[in-house]
Design a protein around this motif. Sequence first.
Motif, PDB file in Angstrom:
ATOM      1  N   SER A  56      -0.264  -7.115  -6.377  1.00 14.86           N
ATOM      2  CA  SER A  56       0.188  -5.909  -7.089  1.00 14.86           C
ATOM      3  C   SER A  56      -0.992  -5.128  -7.655  1.00 14.86           C
ATOM      4  N   GLY A  57      -2.040  -5.853  -8.067  1.00 18.82           N
ATOM      5  CA  GLY A  57      -3.226  -5.180  -8.584  1.00 18.82           C
ATOM      6  C   GLY A  57      -3.973  -4.428  -7.495  1.00 18.82           C
ATOM      7  N   VAL A  58      -4.103  -5.057  -6.311  1.00 20.62           N
ATOM      8  CA  VAL A  58      -4.794  -4.404  -5.194  1.00 20.62           C
ATOM      9  C   VAL A  58      -4.007  -3.190  -4.709  1.00 20.62           C
ATOM     10  N   LYS A  59      -2.693  -3.273  -4.783  1.00 19.30           N
ATOM     11  CA  LYS A  59      -1.864  -2.130  -4.394  1.00 19.30           C
ATOM     12  C   LYS A  59      -2.144  -0.933  -5.302  1.00 19.30           C
ATOM     13  N   LYS A  60      -2.258  -1.184  -6.609  1.00 24.45           N
ATOM     14  CA  LYS A  60      -2.587  -0.110  -7.553  1.00 24.45           C
ATOM     15  C   LYS A  60      -3.980   0.443  -7.279  1.00 24.45           C
ATOM     16  N   LEU A  61      -4.927  -0.472  -7.051  1.00 20.43           N
ATOM     17  CA  LEU A  61      -6.313  -0.068  -6.813  1.00 20.43           C
ATOM     18  C   LEU A  61      -6.427   0.778  -5.550  1.00 20.43           C
ATOM     19  N   SER A  62      -5.611   0.461  -4.557  1.00 22.01           N
ATOM     20  CA  SER A  62      -5.661   1.182  -3.280  1.00 22.01           C
ATOM     21  C   SER A  62      -5.324   2.658  -3.432  1.00 22.01           C
ATOM     22  N   GLU A  63      -4.480   2.976  -4.401  1.00 24.06           N
ATOM     23  CA  GLU A  63      -4.140   4.385  -4.646  1.00 24.06           C
ATOM     24  C   GLU A  63      -5.388   5.182  -5.023  1.00 24.06           C
ATOM     25  N   GLY A  64      -6.256   4.565  -5.804  1.00 19.88           N
ATOM     26  CA  GLY A  64      -7.496   5.232  -6.175  1.00 19.88           C
ATOM     27  C   GLY A  64      -8.468   5.329  -5.021  1.00 19.88           C
ATOM     28  N   LEU A  65      -8.511   4.282  -4.192  1.00 19.78           N
ATOM     29  CA  LEU A  65      -9.437   4.257  -3.052  1.00 19.78           C
ATOM     30  C   LEU A  65      -9.113   5.334  -2.021  1.00 19.78           C
ATOM     31  N   LYS A  66      -7.865   5.768  -1.995  1.00 16.19           N
ATOM     32  CA  LYS A  66      -7.456   6.794  -1.030  1.00 16.19           C
ATOM     33  C   LYS A  66      -7.604   8.220  -1.573  1.00 16.19           C
ATOM     34  N   SER A  67      -8.095   8.334  -2.804  1.00 14.12           N
ATOM     35  CA  SER A  67      -8.247   9.655  -3.415  1.00 14.12           C
ATOM     36  C   SER A  67      -9.406  10.428  -2.786  1.00 14.12           C
ATOM     37  N   GLN A  68      -9.262  11.723  -2.735  1.00 16.18           N
ATOM     38  CA  GLN A  68     -10.331  12.573  -2.186  1.00 16.18           C
ATOM     39  C   GLN A  68     -11.570  12.571  -3.078  1.00 16.18           C
ATOM     40  N   HIS A  69     -11.410  12.147  -4.333  1.00 20.93           N
ATOM     41  CA  HIS A  69     -12.536  12.137  -5.270  1.00 20.93           C
ATOM     42  C   HIS A  69     -13.275  10.794  -5.296  1.00 20.93           C
ATOM     43  N   CYS A  70     -12.683   9.759  -4.690  1.00 23.06           N
ATOM     44  CA  CYS A  70     -13.257   8.416  -4.764  1.00 23.06           C
ATOM     45  C   CYS A  70     -14.554   8.332  -3.956  1.00 23.06           C
ATOM     46  N   LYS A  71     -15.603   7.771  -4.577  1.00 22.14           N
ATOM     47  CA  LYS A  71     -16.909   7.618  -3.921  1.00 22.14           C
ATOM     48  C   LYS A  71     -17.291   6.153  -3.745  1.00 22.14           C
ATOM     49  N   LEU A  72     -16.355   5.231  -3.988  1.00 22.68           N
ATOM     50  CA  LEU A  72     -16.655   3.799  -3.945  1.00 22.68           C
ATOM     51  C   LEU A  72     -16.959   3.340  -2.519  1.00 22.68           C
ATOM     52  N   ASP A  73     -18.125   2.716  -2.324  1.00 21.74           N
ATOM     53  CA  ASP A  73     -18.470   2.228  -0.994  1.00 21.74           C
ATOM     54  C   ASP A  73     -18.589   0.706  -0.925  1.00 21.74           C
ATOM     55  N   THR A  74     -18.563   0.012  -2.088  1.00 22.50           N
ATOM     56  CA  THR A  74     -18.652  -1.453  -2.108  1.00 22.50           C
ATOM     57  C   THR A  74     -17.590  -2.018  -3.043  1.00 22.50           C
ATOM     58  N   LEU A  75     -16.761  -2.930  -2.512  1.00 19.89           N
ATOM     59  CA  LEU A  75     -15.681  -3.535  -3.301  1.00 19.89           C
ATOM     60  C   LEU A  75     -15.673  -5.040  -3.065  1.00 19.89           C
ATOM     61  N   ARG A  76     -15.767  -5.803  -4.168  1.00 15.73           N
ATOM     62  CA  ARG A  76     -15.738  -7.266  -4.080  1.00 15.73           C
ATOM     63  C   ARG A  76     -14.517  -7.800  -4.812  1.00 15.73           C
ATOM     64  N   LEU A  77     -13.710  -8.573  -4.073  1.00 18.36           N
ATOM     65  CA  LEU A  77     -12.454  -9.118  -4.609  1.00 18.36           C
ATOM     66  C   LEU A  77     -12.351 -10.611  -4.322  1.00 18.36           C
TER      67      LEU A  77
END
Length: 454
Positions: free
Chosen positions: A244-265
């Motif tokens: 459920s947490g990754v699902k929420k986080l994914s909404e941000g990752l798909k944003s046009q403003h998101c610049k995140l290139d490295t994600l560790r889970l």
Amino acid sequence: MCTQIFKEETGIILGTMYCFLHLSIQEFIAALYQHLTLDRDKKQAVKSRDESMIDLLKTAVDKALESENGHLDLYLRFLLGLSLQSNRQLLRGLLTQQDDRDQSKKEIIAYIKQKLEGNLSPERSINLFYCLNELNDQTLLKEIQSHLSRGSLSSARLSPAQWSALVFVLLTSEEELEEFELQKFQRSDECLIRPSAVIKTSKRALLQFCKLTVRSCKSLSSALQSSNCVLRELDLSNNDLQDSGVKKLSEGLKSQHCKLDTLRLMTCKLTADSCESLSSVLQSSNCVLRELDLSNNDLQDSGVKKLSDGLKSQHCKLDTLRLVMCNLTVQCCESLSSALQSSNCVLRELDLSNDDLQDSGMKKLSDGLKSQHCKLDTLRLVMCNLTVQCCESLSSALQSSNCVLRELDLSINDLQDSGVKLLSDGLKSQHCKLETLRHRTFKFLPPSSHTLRQ
């Protein structure tokens, strides 16, 4: 000079209007007008109580806090600054009525501090600290600076107002914040949500081992969707995020403003459902993710199959994928091999260590390595229950003109001498590009690394 600082507009009904190009001038004039109006009313005995000043300031604070876009923030600062007795001296001739300004100042400072204890957005709380600055009150800021100088923030139990003060100090520091590490503060969802405005201004956020849950993911997702977020690296390993947490986080990752290139889970109690969410992210045209670590999660083959769909997307930019100890078997190799053969896949580094791939899995993966579209140059297969037979498949891949593999780690597998001999045949090929080969045999032996030059 006037023609440079304001513009003239002619309206149908209102006539000629003037709008200052620098809006702070208008905010100052609006605040001054409020004081002049109050001064006039006092002179005409419309309002005789000194409480009228406090009422004005409290109302202004409330209205500014209600604003979603902060359009009253600067006006409020000017209004409070003009209420000080020291500043009133600069306006003598305009403002003639005298009040007990010291009492008004104490009351409005107490009122603002009371508001800071509430559940305010970072933007609104930051503006309230600017307001306290206008009133020459530094008490909260001095408390936080004292904690910072002693290095005691990890054990201190901060009030909401003190958290806001910490955010203000960090954001207004002259030093650029490259890295935000939550372990330096208190480890909880609440302590991540409070300084979320600071995280947005950091390039790297280290949040591992911080007792975070889905609540933090919701806050981080909101930060990633902000147009002023510059975050590029996010480490959430060893937290109870769940799917459920990754699902929420994914909404941000798909944003046009998101610049995140490295994600560790790593070790976040994830399953195949998280892979479905992340696969959707990889297929988004807005996603810029290049490195993803999902190690030590129960993803299983079904999860990797979903991830592979994302790797085959024309929008996917992922070049590093780590799936160490994810309960994977032979079937995942078939999915990954299919991805490597896709012309859209840009994967360059893959780590499948501590998964039960076996020789049959390596045979399938080798088919992908021999594809003309495969770009994989680093493959790690430590402790994957491999034997001599896998070396035959890998040797065949190394002899392929399409294979671009440069680093291969086969440590802690039962390859035996005959397996290494088969690998050597591949190393002799004119097409082999391998530079580094690791084949440590037992856990208690030191690493064995051979650097190969063509």
